[in-house]
Design a protein around this motif. Structure first.
Motif, PDB file in Angstrom:
ATOM      1  N   GLU A   1      46.462  25.511   5.219  1.00 25.85           N
ATOM      2  CA  GLU A   1      45.844  24.674   4.192  1.00 25.85           C
ATOM      3  C   GLU A   1      45.561  25.484   2.932  1.00 25.85           C
ATOM      4  N   THR A   2      45.187  26.743   3.098  1.00 24.14           N
ATOM      5  CA  THR A   2      44.878  27.596   1.952  1.00 24.14           C
ATOM      6  C   THR A   2      46.110  27.833   1.086  1.00 24.14           C
ATOM      7  N   VAL A   3      47.252  28.028   1.730  1.00 19.62           N
ATOM      8  CA  VAL A   3      48.477  28.305   0.979  1.00 19.62           C
ATOM      9  C   VAL A   3      49.152  27.021   0.503  1.00 19.62           C
ATOM     10  N   MET A   4      48.977  25.927   1.223  1.00 17.52           N
ATOM     11  CA  MET A   4      49.588  24.650   0.853  1.00 17.52           C
ATOM     12  C   MET A   4      49.110  24.221  -0.537  1.00 17.52           C
ATOM     13  N   PRO A   5      50.019  23.917  -1.450  1.00 18.37           N
ATOM     14  CA  PRO A   5      49.586  23.562  -2.807  1.00 18.37           C
ATOM     15  C   PRO A   5      48.587  22.414  -2.846  1.00 18.37           C
ATOM     16  N   GLU A   6      48.760  21.418  -1.980  1.00 18.75           N
ATOM     17  CA  GLU A   6      47.878  20.254  -1.958  1.00 18.75           C
ATOM     18  C   GLU A   6      46.932  20.274  -0.767  1.00 18.75           C
ATOM     19  N   GLY A   7      46.721  21.464  -0.179  1.00 20.23           N
ATOM     20  CA  GLY A   7      45.959  21.577   1.057  1.00 20.23           C
ATOM     21  C   GLY A   7      44.460  21.429   0.892  1.00 20.23           C
ATOM     22  N   ASP A   8      43.775  21.298   2.048  1.00 22.67           N
ATOM     23  CA  ASP A   8      42.318  21.213   2.060  1.00 22.67           C
ATOM     24  C   ASP A   8      41.710  22.544   1.622  1.00 22.67           C
ATOM     25  N   ARG A   9      40.523  22.462   1.056  1.00 20.11           N
ATOM     26  CA  ARG A   9      39.762  23.655   0.694  1.00 20.11           C
ATOM     27  C   ARG A   9      38.337  23.588   1.246  1.00 20.11           C
ATOM     28  N   SER A  10      38.056  22.598   2.074  1.00 19.35           N
ATOM     29  CA  SER A  10      36.726  22.417   2.658  1.00 19.35           C
ATOM     30  C   SER A  10      36.870  22.415   4.171  1.00 19.35           C
ATOM     31  N   PHE A  11      36.291  23.430   4.822  1.00 22.85           N
ATOM     32  CA  PHE A  11      36.494  23.613   6.259  1.00 22.85           C
ATOM     33  C   PHE A  11      35.206  23.507   7.082  1.00 22.85           C
ATOM     34  N   ALA A  12      34.053  23.405   6.425  1.00 25.92           N
ATOM     35  CA  ALA A  12      32.786  23.454   7.155  1.00 25.92           C
ATOM     36  C   ALA A  12      32.610  22.289   8.115  1.00 25.92           C
ATOM     37  N   SER A  13      33.251  21.167   7.850  1.00 21.76           N
ATOM     38  CA  SER A  13      33.079  19.979   8.698  1.00 21.76           C
ATOM     39  C   SER A  13      33.932  20.017   9.953  1.00 21.76           C
ATOM     40  N   TRP A  14      34.841  20.977  10.050  1.00 18.67           N
ATOM     41  CA  TRP A  14      35.800  20.948  11.151  1.00 18.67           C
ATOM     42  C   TRP A  14      35.135  21.079  12.509  1.00 18.67           C
ATOM     43  N   VAL A  15      34.213  22.011  12.658  1.00 17.16           N
ATOM     44  CA  VAL A  15      33.593  22.237  13.970  1.00 17.16           C
ATOM     45  C   VAL A  15      32.876  20.980  14.471  1.00 17.16           C
ATOM     46  N   PRO A  16      31.955  20.398  13.710  1.00 15.58           N
ATOM     47  CA  PRO A  16      31.296  19.200  14.234  1.00 15.58           C
ATOM     48  C   PRO A  16      32.247  18.033  14.456  1.00 15.58           C
ATOM     49  N   GLN A  17      33.286  17.922  13.623  1.00 13.58           N
ATOM     50  CA  GLN A  17      34.205  16.796  13.784  1.00 13.58           C
ATOM     51  C   GLN A  17      35.039  16.936  15.057  1.00 13.58           C
ATOM     52  N   ILE A  18      35.430  18.161  15.389  1.00 16.49           N
ATOM     53  CA  ILE A  18      36.149  18.383  16.649  1.00 16.49           C
ATOM     54  C   ILE A  18      35.284  17.938  17.824  1.00 16.49           C
ATOM     55  N   GLY A  19      33.996  18.272  17.772  1.00 18.91           N
ATOM     56  CA  GLY A  19      33.094  17.860  18.833  1.00 18.91           C
ATOM     57  C   GLY A  19      32.986  16.353  18.947  1.00 18.91           C
ATOM     58  N   LYS A  20      32.933  15.653  17.821  1.00 20.54           N
ATOM     59  CA  LYS A  20      32.845  14.191  17.835  1.00 20.54           C
ATOM     60  C   LYS A  20      34.100  13.574  18.449  1.00 20.54           C
ATOM     61  N   ILE A  21      35.261  14.105  18.076  1.00 21.93           N
ATOM     62  CA  ILE A  21      36.509  13.563  18.619  1.00 21.93           C
ATOM     63  C   ILE A  21      36.595  13.815  20.113  1.00 21.93           C
ATOM     64  N   ALA A  22      36.257  15.038  20.526  1.00 25.09           N
ATOM     65  CA  ALA A  22      36.339  15.387  21.950  1.00 25.09           C
ATOM     66  C   ALA A  22      35.437  14.501  22.788  1.00 25.09           C
ATOM     67  N   ALA A  23      34.284  14.112  22.235  1.00 31.35           N
ATOM     68  CA  ALA A  23      33.341  13.278  22.977  1.00 31.35           C
ATOM     69  C   ALA A  23      33.762  11.820  23.018  1.00 31.35           C
ATOM     70  N   ALA A  24      34.610  11.406  22.074  1.00 28.65           N
ATOM     71  CA  ALA A  24      34.872   9.974  21.920  1.00 28.65           C
ATOM     72  C   ALA A  24      36.200   9.496  22.500  1.00 28.65           C
ATOM     73  N   VAL A  25      37.255  10.292  22.400  1.00 25.63           N
ATOM     74  CA  VAL A  25      38.563   9.787  22.820  1.00 25.63           C
ATOM     75  C   VAL A  25      38.660   9.763  24.338  1.00 25.63           C
ATOM     76  N   ASP A  26      39.565   8.935  24.844  1.00 22.11           N
ATOM     77  CA  ASP A  26      39.638   8.706  26.285  1.00 22.11           C
ATOM     78  C   ASP A  26      40.734   9.504  26.984  1.00 22.11           C
ATOM     79  N   VAL A  27      41.185  10.595  26.340  1.00 22.33           N
ATOM     80  CA  VAL A  27      42.166  11.492  26.955  1.00 22.33           C
ATOM     81  C   VAL A  27      41.694  12.932  26.742  1.00 22.33           C
ATOM     82  N   PRO A  28      42.224  13.887  27.515  1.00 23.34           N
ATOM     83  CA  PRO A  28      41.839  15.293  27.292  1.00 23.34           C
ATOM     84  C   PRO A  28      42.195  15.763  25.885  1.00 23.34           C
TER      85      PRO A  28
END
Length: 373
Positions: free
Chosen positions: A157-184
């Protein structure tokens, strides 16, 4: 971003990935992992099973086609052919990032073709760490996926010309997805590696499995730099830890790990399994075969890899992929230096086979030292 620009980016990724495969130097840190040869370790081929199980997931084989592409007409054709190859060989398969589908649902067929062509296969959907819980479930539903990959790729993402530059939300969002979806949920890197510290973080988030996906294969820093007008991030090419280093770093982490990144041949598959991986993925080499020679050649390649994997397990005396973690390994070169700096004792790997059975053959220990299982 308009849909044509997304499609162009997806096609650029494929083109640049294939170019990397054609000019690859051929060496990586898997070459610094060698087996101690025990001349009487061999067993009968009929006693070897390729089946592997981890985190409640069971695969017929420990090899999978890892995430590649989707989102454009061209990549939809690639996904169709990959799905056919997976169907014909029984190999699990992951789709590429489905972010294009969330932005433009009309490209859904470039992903769902995986399930259409491979109705009974094990399929992994793929989203990024910014995906909403709703979109993560949409990805699973579209593919009727058996598991969900969340890829993390700050370097890309850092090298991608149009990539994301905000990463702080990734950790909590991974936790939310892991808790919500119905597959591993499987968290994976895209070729820069997962450290043991990262493995602890994702495990605490409720993630079931991690794909360490280290340096040595397709380099997305190089790909994205190739898309930049000035090519001004060339110094980040080669960033990260190798797959072999990540597997050594993961010893005792307590979370099942998969291995991908720089897997060039069946020997690398065996090396990764012996270092503790529950399954091993490849993508760049398979993509090159598909693009250069067609789907029949890819089916033949996968079939050969599985046959040779079983042959090497027979030679090494491993009845299952898990038993490869009892084989003796020598760690050398820069990989040994990495282990020294990270506090990993390498001599233990050279003395893992400690018993001789009634036939005189050297076998694997029941609880091999250094196994992550």
């Amino acid at each position: 971003m308009t849909e044509p620009l997304i499609a162009q980016r997806k096609d650029d990724h494929v083109r640049l990935a294939v170019e990397q495969q054609h000019d690859h130097s051929g060496r990586n840190q898997f070459d610094e992992v060698t087996f101690v040869h025990h001349a009487l370790a061999g067993i009968d081929r009929e006693d070897v099973s390729l089946a592997t199980s981890f985190a409640g997931i069971s695969w017929q084989v420990p090899l999978y086609i890892n995430a590649m592409t989707g989102g454009s007409v061209n990549t939809g054709v690639i996904n169709r052919n990959l799905a056919i190859a997976a169907r014909e060989t029984g190999v699990p398969i992951a789709t590429g990032s489905m972010s294009a589908y969330f932005k433009d649902p009309s490209c859904s067929g470039t992903y769902s073709v995986l399930r259409e062509e491979n109705p009974d296969g094990f399929i992994l959907a793929n989203v990024n760490a910014t995906a909403s819980v709703e979109n993560a479930q949409r990805a699973v539903d579209l593919l009727k996926a058996d598991a969900l990959q969340i890829h993390i790729n700050t370097v890309q993402e850092t090298v991608m010309p149009e990539g994301d530059r905000s990463f702080a939300s990734w950790v909590p969002q991974i936790g939310k997805i892991a808790a919500a979806v119905d597959v591993p949920v499987i968290v994976k890197e895209v070729g820069f590696g997962l450290s043991r510290e990262t493995l602890r973080v994702v495990q605490d988030l409720g993630v079931r499995v991690a794909d360490v996906s280290g340096r040595g294969g397709t380099d997305f820093a190089r790909i994205e730099n190739g898309r930049r007008r000035l090519g001004d991030y060339a110094y980040l090419v080669g960033w990260g830890q190798s797959t072999a280093a990540c597997l050594l770093d993961a010893q005792g982490a307590g979370i099942p790990v998969l291995a991908s990144g720089g897997v060039r041949n069946p020997l690398d598959v065996v090396r990764a399994l012996a270092l503790g991986a529950s399954g091993v993925g490849a993508s760049g080499g398979f993509l090159r075969t598909l693009q250069d020679e067609g789907v029949e050649a890819l089916v033949a390649q996968l079939t050969t890899w599985l046959d040779q994997l079983a042959a090497m397990m027979t030679m090494l005396g491993a009845r299952t992929p898990a038993e490869l973690t009892g084989c003796d390994l020598l760690i050398s070169g820069g990989l040994r230096d990495f282990c020294a700096d990270r506090g990993i004792e390498t001599r233990q790997f050279a003395r893992r086979s400690s018993r001789t059975d009634a036939t005189g053959a050297i076998g694997a220990t029941d609880e091999p030292t250094g196994s992550t299982r």
